[in-house]
Enzyme design. Structure first.
Site, PDB file in Angstrom:
ATOM      1  N   CYS A 203      41.300  36.590 -50.453  1.00 42.17           N
ATOM      2  CA  CYS A 203      40.337  37.377 -49.668  1.00 42.17           C
ATOM      3  C   CYS A 203      40.148  36.765 -48.291  1.00 42.17           C
ATOM      4  O   CYS A 203      39.416  35.786 -48.129  1.00 42.17           O
ATOM      5  CB  CYS A 203      39.001  37.468 -50.414  1.00 42.17           C
ATOM      6  SG  CYS A 203      37.769  38.410 -49.514  1.00 42.17           S
TER       7      CYS A 203
ATOM      8  N   CYS B 206      36.578  36.842 -46.936  1.00 43.72           N
ATOM      9  CA  CYS B 206      35.687  35.835 -47.547  1.00 43.72           C
ATOM     10  C   CYS B 206      35.980  34.443 -46.997  1.00 43.72           C
ATOM     11  O   CYS B 206      35.080  33.677 -46.708  1.00 43.72           O
ATOM     12  CB  CYS B 206      35.870  35.783 -49.067  1.00 43.72           C
ATOM     13  SG  CYS B 206      36.034  37.375 -49.857  1.00 43.72           S
ATOM     14  N   ASP B 207      37.243  34.093 -46.900  1.00 42.10           N
ATOM     15  CA  ASP B 207      37.601  32.696 -46.673  1.00 42.10           C
ATOM     16  C   ASP B 207      38.256  32.398 -45.321  1.00 42.10           C
ATOM     17  O   ASP B 207      38.466  31.232 -44.985  1.00 42.10           O
ATOM     18  CB  ASP B 207      38.557  32.228 -47.795  1.00 42.10           C
ATOM     19  CG  ASP B 207      37.875  32.305 -49.156  1.00 42.10           C
ATOM     20  OD1 ASP B 207      36.657  32.082 -49.207  1.00 42.10           O
ATOM     21  OD2 ASP B 207      38.549  32.605 -50.155  1.00 42.10           O
TER      22      ASP B 207
END
Ligand code: NDP
Length: 317
Positions: free
Chosen positions: A141, A144-145
């Site tokens: 992701c 997200c990261d």
């Protein structure tokens, strides 16, 4: 007639990620005395996420497992009963609906909220899984990261819309993005491909398969093989992102609930209603586009409100 036993509920929630827990919090506060059946991966995809910094209300970030523990406590505080079992069969057309688990338990429900999520596909290389599980720079992701790789070099595997989108997203944060495409063409839509080709710091490696993610505790590179000439090269990167698709966890609902060609549950209009009255779907199991904890939680809330309204309309509460 309402069956009064501990395995019956006005609302059974299947799945225990952000969507399931949020549905449980709302259903419990609406006095539906929900039952949650967690599934095998209690807490869902966030359980394998390290820091979550994009969920509002957590200004200092929180690890995925800690956040899911908070969600669980909040759901339990209002009386959700949680069973750590895995659903392996359903009968959703009956009244009440019947849900069977691998523990040999049968649950009955007036309404059901499906929140079983989706599972990111991995290459399943030993090096990839080892570094992923130890939080060493492997992720599925980018949204997200990606932030953790600001100014660094990363690789993205895949050639569909997700890969194009993630590579483009990362190109705004990272120094260099190496897009690893296993064929000599991309499956992504033309416009998304164009964005990739227009980004000066995205380097597309055609006909390239990943042999190994290099690094002991942290990713330091990726070994790729050119499938046309068998040449193996190592690219130095600090982050390794997978974007080779997701599999919605819907096998158990095949033949019962309407799905798209990939297997995502189809919901009606702006609601969480499925094709079966009294069955609602929320979270990643019905969303191939946004796939965020906060959007999953939002649709979990919607599913509980939809279930409550439906139960009222049917005279079941
Ligand atoms: P897709 O299934 O469309 O694409 C998966 C990609 O991963 C393919 O290009 C495939 O390669 C590649 N792949 C699969 N296995 C491997 C492997 N082992 N090694 C290397 N590459 C591999 O998945 P997406 O997640 O990209 O998209 C899913 C759906 O969501 C699509 O319908 C897409 O359009 C949609 N979507 C839309 C977005 C948007 O509109 N903004 C954003 C993201 C997704 P190959 O081509 O060689 O088979």
């Amino acid at each position: 007639m309402e069956t009064q036993n501990e395995y019956h509920s006005k609302c059974v929630i299947i799945g225990s990620g952000p969507a399931g827990y949020t549905a449980a919090i709302y259903a419990a506060r609406a006095a539906l005395q929900p039952i949650m059946i967690t599934g095998m991966e209690q807490g869902g995809q966030l359980m394998t996420t390290t820091d979550v910094e994009n969920y509002p209300g957590y200004p200092d970030g929180r690890t995925g497992p800690e956040m899911m523990d908070d969600f669980r406590k909040q759901a339990e505080r209002f009386g959700t009963k949680i069973y750590f079992q895995h659903v392996d069969r359903v009968e959703l057309q009956s009244n009440p609906k019947r849900i069977f688990t691998d523990a040999g338990q049968e649950f009955t429900a007036d309404s059901v909220i499906v929140a079983t999520g989706a599972t990111a596909k991995w290459l399943n290389l030993e090096s990839e899984q080892r570094l992923r599980l130890q939080g060493g720079g492997v992720s599925a992701c980018a949204v997200c990261d990606g932030f953790f790789y600001k100014g660094l070099d990363v690789a993205v595997v895949g050639a569909g819309d997700s890969a194009a989108e993630e590579a483009t997203y990362l190109s705004n944060l990272c120094k260099n993005v190496h897009l690893l495409v296993r064929k000599e063409e991309m499956r992504a839509s033309k416009i998304m491909q164009q964005r990739v080709f227009n980004s000066k710091n995205i380097h597309v490696h055609w006909n390239s398969v990943t042999k190994e993610v290099v690094g002991k505790d942290q990713v330091t590179g990726v070994k790729i093989e050119n499938v046309q000439n068998s040449e193996v090269t190592e690219i130095p990167v600090q982050g390794f992102f997978l974007a080779i698709g997701h599999k919605p966890n819907t096998d158990v609902f095949k033949g019962h609930l309407e799905m798209d060609e990939i297997g995502y549950l189809v919901t009606k209009g702006k609601s969480t209603r499925t094709n079966i009255p009294g069955v609602f779907a929320s979270g990643d199991v019905q969303d191939s586009v946004y796939r965020q904890a906060v959007t999953a939680a939002g649709t979990g809330c919607m599913a509980a409100l939809d279930a409550e309204r439906w139960l009222k309309e049917e005279g079941l509460i």
